[in-house]
Motif scaffolding. Sequence first.
Motif, PDB file in Angstrom:
ATOM      1  N   MET A   1      62.735  48.219   7.670  1.00  0.00           N
ATOM      2  CA  MET A   1      62.008  47.190   8.381  1.00  0.00           C
ATOM      3  C   MET A   1      62.112  47.448   9.875  1.00  0.00           C
ATOM      4  O   MET A   1      63.185  47.796  10.382  1.00  0.00           O
ATOM      5  CB  MET A   1      62.567  45.803   8.064  1.00  0.00           C
ATOM      6  N   GLY A   2      60.985  47.259  10.563  1.00  0.00           N
ATOM      7  CA  GLY A   2      61.025  47.407  12.015  1.00  0.00           C
ATOM      8  C   GLY A   2      61.790  46.271  12.658  1.00  0.00           C
ATOM      9  O   GLY A   2      62.622  46.477  13.541  1.00  0.00           O
ATOM     10  N   VAL A   3      61.517  45.041  12.187  1.00  0.00           N
ATOM     11  CA  VAL A   3      62.188  43.863  12.738  1.00  0.00           C
ATOM     12  C   VAL A   3      62.588  42.958  11.595  1.00  0.00           C
ATOM     13  O   VAL A   3      61.803  42.728  10.668  1.00  0.00           O
ATOM     14  CB  VAL A   3      61.267  43.094  13.713  1.00  0.00           C
ATOM     15  N   GLN A   4      63.794  42.445  11.619  1.00  0.00           N
ATOM     16  CA  GLN A   4      64.253  41.466  10.647  1.00  0.00           C
ATOM     17  C   GLN A   4      64.907  40.327  11.389  1.00  0.00           C
ATOM     18  O   GLN A   4      65.696  40.529  12.308  1.00  0.00           O
ATOM     19  CB  GLN A   4      65.235  42.081   9.650  1.00  0.00           C
ATOM     20  N   GLY A   5      64.541  39.086  10.979  1.00  0.00           N
ATOM     21  CA  GLY A   5      65.127  37.940  11.646  1.00  0.00           C
ATOM     22  C   GLY A   5      65.592  36.907  10.648  1.00  0.00           C
ATOM     23  O   GLY A   5      65.153  36.877   9.497  1.00  0.00           O
ATOM     24  N   ASN A   6      66.498  36.054  11.062  1.00  0.00           N
ATOM     25  CA  ASN A   6      67.037  35.005  10.210  1.00  0.00           C
ATOM     26  C   ASN A   6      67.356  33.810  11.085  1.00  0.00           C
ATOM     27  O   ASN A   6      67.985  33.943  12.131  1.00  0.00           O
ATOM     28  CB  ASN A   6      68.297  35.508   9.501  1.00  0.00           C
ATOM     29  N   GLY A   7      66.864  32.641  10.694  1.00  0.00           N
ATOM     30  CA  GLY A   7      67.118  31.457  11.491  1.00  0.00           C
ATOM     31  C   GLY A   7      66.955  30.203  10.676  1.00  0.00           C
ATOM     32  O   GLY A   7      66.339  30.219   9.608  1.00  0.00           O
ATOM     33  N   VAL A  12      61.409  34.857  12.198  1.00  0.00           N
ATOM     34  CA  VAL A  12      60.749  35.546  13.301  1.00  0.00           C
ATOM     35  C   VAL A  12      59.652  34.643  13.812  1.00  0.00           C
ATOM     36  O   VAL A  12      58.886  34.073  13.025  1.00  0.00           O
ATOM     37  CB  VAL A  12      60.159  36.902  12.863  1.00  0.00           C
ATOM     38  N   SER A  13      59.533  34.481  15.100  1.00  0.00           N
ATOM     39  CA  SER A  13      58.506  33.629  15.692  1.00  0.00           C
ATOM     40  C   SER A  13      57.767  34.412  16.755  1.00  0.00           C
ATOM     41  O   SER A  13      58.359  35.229  17.483  1.00  0.00           O
ATOM     42  CB  SER A  13      59.146  32.378  16.306  1.00  0.00           C
ATOM     43  N   GLY A  14      56.456  34.183  16.816  1.00  0.00           N
ATOM     44  CA  GLY A  14      55.656  34.837  17.840  1.00  0.00           C
ATOM     45  C   GLY A  14      54.724  33.839  18.502  1.00  0.00           C
ATOM     46  O   GLY A  14      54.299  32.875  17.882  1.00  0.00           O
ATOM     47  N   PHE A  15      54.403  34.076  19.769  1.00  0.00           N
ATOM     48  CA  PHE A  15      53.530  33.168  20.509  1.00  0.00           C
ATOM     49  C   PHE A  15      52.677  33.967  21.468  1.00  0.00           C
ATOM     50  O   PHE A  15      53.125  34.967  22.051  1.00  0.00           O
ATOM     51  CB  PHE A  15      54.354  32.140  21.296  1.00  0.00           C
ATOM     52  N   GLY A  21      49.481  35.597  17.706  1.00  0.00           N
ATOM     53  CA  GLY A  21      50.907  35.314  17.740  1.00  0.00           C
ATOM     54  C   GLY A  21      51.697  36.393  17.032  1.00  0.00           C
ATOM     55  O   GLY A  21      52.713  36.870  17.526  1.00  0.00           O
ATOM     56  N   ILE A  22      51.218  36.837  15.886  1.00  0.00           N
ATOM     57  CA  ILE A  22      51.841  37.928  15.140  1.00  0.00           C
ATOM     58  C   ILE A  22      50.708  38.799  14.605  1.00  0.00           C
ATOM     59  O   ILE A  22      49.724  38.300  14.069  1.00  0.00           O
ATOM     60  CB  ILE A  22      52.692  37.414  13.967  1.00  0.00           C
ATOM     61  N   ARG A  23      50.844  40.100  14.727  1.00  0.00           N
ATOM     62  CA  ARG A  23      49.845  41.044  14.234  1.00  0.00           C
ATOM     63  C   ARG A  23      50.535  42.110  13.407  1.00  0.00           C
ATOM     64  O   ARG A  23      51.595  42.602  13.795  1.00  0.00           O
ATOM     65  CB  ARG A  23      49.078  41.663  15.395  1.00  0.00           C
ATOM     66  N   ALA A  24      49.925  42.414  12.274  1.00  0.00           N
ATOM     67  CA  ALA A  24      50.531  43.420  11.392  1.00  0.00           C
ATOM     68  C   ALA A  24      49.457  44.390  10.904  1.00  0.00           C
ATOM     69  O   ALA A  24      48.317  43.989  10.647  1.00  0.00           O
ATOM     70  CB  ALA A  24      51.200  42.725  10.210  1.00  0.00           C
ATOM     71  N   HIS A  25      49.820  45.657  10.768  1.00  0.00           N
ATOM     72  CA  HIS A  25      48.925  46.700  10.278  1.00  0.00           C
ATOM     73  C   HIS A  25      49.676  47.542   9.253  1.00  0.00           C
ATOM     74  O   HIS A  25      50.887  47.737   9.355  1.00  0.00           O
ATOM     75  CB  HIS A  25      48.467  47.623  11.424  1.00  0.00           C
ATOM     76  N   SER A  26      48.936  48.059   8.302  1.00  0.00           N
ATOM     77  CA  SER A  26      49.519  49.019   7.362  1.00  0.00           C
ATOM     78  C   SER A  26      48.407  49.926   6.863  1.00  0.00           C
ATOM     79  O   SER A  26      47.321  49.464   6.504  1.00  0.00           O
ATOM     80  CB  SER A  26      50.174  48.295   6.178  1.00  0.00           C
TER      81      SER A  26
END
Length: 268
Positions: A1-7, A12-15, A21-26
């Motif tokens: 994983m490029g980024v992993q978050g836990n809260g 993971v939050s984006g703004f 806010g969050i963009r993903a490609h594959s």
Amino acid sequence: MGVQGNGPEAGVSGFSERGAGIRAHSNHGNATESFAHDSNASALLAINDSKAPVPEGSLGGNGVFGVTDVPGGTGVWGACNAPSGRGVFGTGPEVGVAAFTEGGVGVQAHSNHGDAVQAFAHDSARNGLLGHNSATAAAPANGAPAGNGVFGFTEVPNGSGVVGSVSATNRDGAGVCGIGPVAGRFIGDAVVTKNLFVQNVNILQRLIELEQKITAASQVQQQISQLTGKLNTLQDQVNTAVSNLTNRISAVEFQVAGLQTTAHTHSG
């Protein structure tokens, strides 16, 4: 994983003020995957909390917007693998689910062992199913039936293209109602298993009455024919009697004439 978050609220939050806010490609996998493990939550929740109306001609204002360029693909796909549930559910103040296509089918439904489409209304001022064709040009003269508000077709041997029904206690309703300058048109035989009323006249009862009158008239005609035969026989008998009487009178007149001639001779 490029980024992993836990809260406690978001892993993971984006703004972004103007961008995504969050963009993903594959290139060869799912661009985004989300999993939920609680029946009281959703795997993906998308909310658009703007109160401004959608700009004219815009495709925005959606909670979820899906687009695909894959031939045969689907912009948004929903599936439910549980024993009960819905693949896609929509709710709204005007329309729960809307569909549009320029040249294809607006909504298409298939079911192998259930009703392909079910529609229910719960207001006596509305309809369970409304079909409206707003075109004003005449339907093509040849080919499949077209230009209709509703068209029904079946290949089931003892089925019907369209069936209308009301409950047994509904005495004022009608299974099928037609309204128009020509309220009904049948291309083929029509089978009526009960009474047929035309302007409040029971046509079946009138036909029975007419058949009874025809039968009575036939019986009278037969009686007249029998009386005519008897009259002809009586006339023949009268004619025979008159002929016999005429012959006898002629014979008597001949004898009288002979007697008169004899008496005249003796007197001379």
